[in-house]
Design an enzyme around this catalytic site. Structure first.
Site, PDB file in Angstrom:
ATOM      1  N   PRO A  23      45.174  46.244  38.274  1.00  0.00           N
ATOM      2  CA  PRO A  23      43.716  46.104  38.297  1.00  0.00           C
ATOM      3  C   PRO A  23      43.293  45.264  39.501  1.00  0.00           C
ATOM      4  O   PRO A  23      43.908  44.240  39.788  1.00  0.00           O
ATOM      5  CB  PRO A  23      43.407  45.374  36.983  1.00  0.00           C
ATOM      6  CG  PRO A  23      44.688  44.693  36.604  1.00  0.00           C
ATOM      7  CD  PRO A  23      45.784  45.558  37.138  1.00  0.00           C
ATOM      8  N   CYS A  25      39.719  43.743  41.239  1.00  0.00           N
ATOM      9  CA  CYS A  25      38.278  43.536  41.346  1.00  0.00           C
ATOM     10  C   CYS A  25      37.806  44.033  42.704  1.00  0.00           C
ATOM     11  O   CYS A  25      38.433  43.736  43.730  1.00  0.00           O
ATOM     12  CB  CYS A  25      37.947  42.044  41.284  1.00  0.00           C
ATOM     13  SG  CYS A  25      38.283  41.306  39.689  1.00  0.00           S
ATOM     14  N   ALA A  57      39.282  44.136  36.376  1.00  0.00           N
ATOM     15  CA  ALA A  57      38.815  43.219  35.335  1.00  0.00           C
ATOM     16  C   ALA A  57      37.334  43.447  35.098  1.00  0.00           C
ATOM     17  O   ALA A  57      36.518  43.267  36.003  1.00  0.00           O
ATOM     18  CB  ALA A  57      39.059  41.785  35.778  1.00  0.00           C
ATOM     19  N   TYR A 182      41.468  33.020  33.309  1.00  0.00           N
ATOM     20  CA  TYR A 182      40.228  33.465  32.686  1.00  0.00           C
ATOM     21  C   TYR A 182      40.284  33.125  31.187  1.00  0.00           C
ATOM     22  O   TYR A 182      41.251  32.531  30.713  1.00  0.00           O
ATOM     23  CB  TYR A 182      39.989  34.954  32.997  1.00  0.00           C
ATOM     24  CG  TYR A 182      39.870  35.157  34.493  1.00  0.00           C
ATOM     25  CD1 TYR A 182      38.829  34.546  35.197  1.00  0.00           C
ATOM     26  CD2 TYR A 182      40.822  35.869  35.218  1.00  0.00           C
ATOM     27  CE1 TYR A 182      38.733  34.667  36.587  1.00  0.00           C
ATOM     28  CE2 TYR A 182      40.738  35.989  36.601  1.00  0.00           C
ATOM     29  CZ  TYR A 182      39.684  35.386  37.279  1.00  0.00           C
ATOM     30  OH  TYR A 182      39.596  35.477  38.651  1.00  0.00           O
ATOM     31  N   LEU A 301      53.870  40.485  44.806  1.00  0.00           N
ATOM     32  CA  LEU A 301      54.586  40.690  46.069  1.00  0.00           C
ATOM     33  C   LEU A 301      55.788  41.615  45.934  1.00  0.00           C
ATOM     34  O   LEU A 301      56.897  41.291  46.364  1.00  0.00           O
ATOM     35  CB  LEU A 301      54.966  39.352  46.696  1.00  0.00           C
ATOM     36  CG  LEU A 301      53.797  38.684  47.432  1.00  0.00           C
ATOM     37  CD1 LEU A 301      54.226  37.353  48.050  1.00  0.00           C
ATOM     38  CD2 LEU A 301      53.212  39.584  48.534  1.00  0.00           C
TER      39      LEU A 301
END
Ligand SMILES: Cc1cc2nc3c(=O)[nH]c(=O)nc-3n(C[C@H](O)[C@H](O)[C@H](O)COP(=O)(O)O)c2cc1C
Length: 369
Positions: A23, A25, A57, A182, A301
């Site tokens: 995911p 943003c 997200a 979050y 990574l």
């Protein structure tokens, strides 16, 4: 035979390879609603040859968005805009498509990265952030409102409502965003959760609400589709979340019906010492996969095809989740197949791009035909 290009069963779905798009943003929504940018971005990712794509997200409430430009799934307008994008993606790609749902907690009300990431100020549209406790992310961040149990219940209901919208949109899976500092990872971490009720203190108490929310989401999601979570392997900070905690949490998520977890980390505090380097979070995935017995994705990574292949063949993860490498090179899966002498899917319109389809005796860059 490449393992990266071997199929993986998740729930009732068969991924045709083990390359998934993380995911990401895009900070390009308008009042939570997707725009043309999302159509182009997700369309590009969907044509990459990866088998699974997680939509960014997405806030279950307006105040649960990280920035004012983040996507949401809390209104009919959000749902309609997303339906348009999903329809376009479905029209061009068979990719297994899902969405990451979450709440940004005390990291909400922020500027997007290219505007400096910091907290919005009064006059810039700032809103009151929410968290397990009234403890700010860092000295220059606002003190969030400590959620009451009643307010937590409202957020849980918003998660359920968003899951129902995702079901109506025909998505294949949903992913709970339970990492990167979050809201759910704030509840999990002693660095953000200072509560003295049944939702703070011991690990069992800190997991209680995220697991309650997860169970409610699972229940609201069609039984024949799968649900997963992105979790932290570590807060990378003293006194915070550890790989031991991740193993316990992943095991509880499995019991609650999670079909997979992807193991990431960090973000709960800004002064964490993250030892970034190739595959820096893979050891967390390895432990979770081995000790929690759940289908596990490795992220962080992973950029090189042989590196990805080795992670899988050494049993450290079941699938690979790629973020930056996919933005840098949206044809990563197709290029990886060339490196690993495997077959990647191309859309029929692009089939002639596959080096195997080119006339022999030529080279393109380093690739001999
Ligand atoms: C542009 C961008 C946006 C991101 N947005 C999200 C997000 O919405 N949800 C999430 O869990 N992680 C997000 N991440 C983190 C990635 O999913 C991934 O965990 C992290 O970048 C490490 O993987 P990588 O080294 O392959 O980039 C984002 C990363 C990037 C580069």
């Amino acid at each position: 035979m490449s393992m990266l290009f071997s199929p993986l069963q998740i729930g009732n779905f068969t991924l045709e390879n083990r390359i998934t798009v993380a995911p990401m943003c895009q900070y390009s929504a308008v009042e939570g609603s997707m725009t043309d940018w999302h159509m182009m971005h997700l369309g590009s990712m969907a044509l990459s040859g990866a088998s699974m794509l997680v939509i960014e997200a997405t806030g279950v409430l307006p105040e649960g968005r990280i920035t004012p430009q983040c996507t949401g799934l809390y209104s009919d307008a959000n749902e309609e805009a997303m339906a348009r994008v999903i329809k376009a993606v479905r029209n061009v790609s068979p990719i297994v498509l899902g969405i990451q749902l979450g709440h940004a907690g005390r990291k909400a009300s922020a500027h997007r990265p290219w505007n400096g990431r910091g907290p919005l100020k009064t006059g810039e549209g700032a809103w009151m952030t929410q968290a397990p406790s009234a403890v700010s992310l860092a000295a220059d961040w606002p003190v969030p409102h400590a959620l009451s149990v009643q307010e937590m219940d409202r957020i849980k209901q918003a998660c359920v409502a968003a899951v129902k919208r995702a079901a109506r949109l025909g998505l294949d899976f949903v992913e709970m965003h339970s990492t990167h500092g979050y809201l759910f990872s704030e509840f999990l971490s002693l660095l953000a959760n200072k509560r003295s009720d049944e939702y703070g203190g011991s690990l069992a108490n800190r997991m209680r609400w995220p697991l309650e929310v997860f169970r409610a989401m699972r229940e609201a999601w069609p039984a024949d589709k799968f649900i997963g979570a992105k979790i932290s392997g570590s807060d990378f900070a003293g006194g915070g979340w550890t790989p031991d905690d991740a193993v316990v949490y992943a095991g509880e998520l499995r019991k609650a019906g999670a079909a997979y977890v992807t193991v990431s980390g960090g973000g709960v505090v800004l002064d964490a010492k993250v030892p970034t380097g190739p595959g820096y979070q893979v050891p967390f995935a390895e432990r979770v996969k081995r000790e929690a017995g759940i289908t596990t994705g490795a992220v962080g990574l992973i950029t090189d095809p042989q590196q990805a292949e080795d992670i899988l063949t050494s049993g450290k993860a079941d699938f690979i989740s790629l973020a930056r490498a996919m933005l840098f090179n949206p044809r990563w899966p197709q290029h990886a197949a060339v490196t690993l002498n495997a077959d990647a899917k191309y859309p029929p319109q692009y089939e002639r791009a596959a080096p195997k389809a080119w006339p022999p005796g030529k080279t393109l860059g380093k690739i001999a035909l």
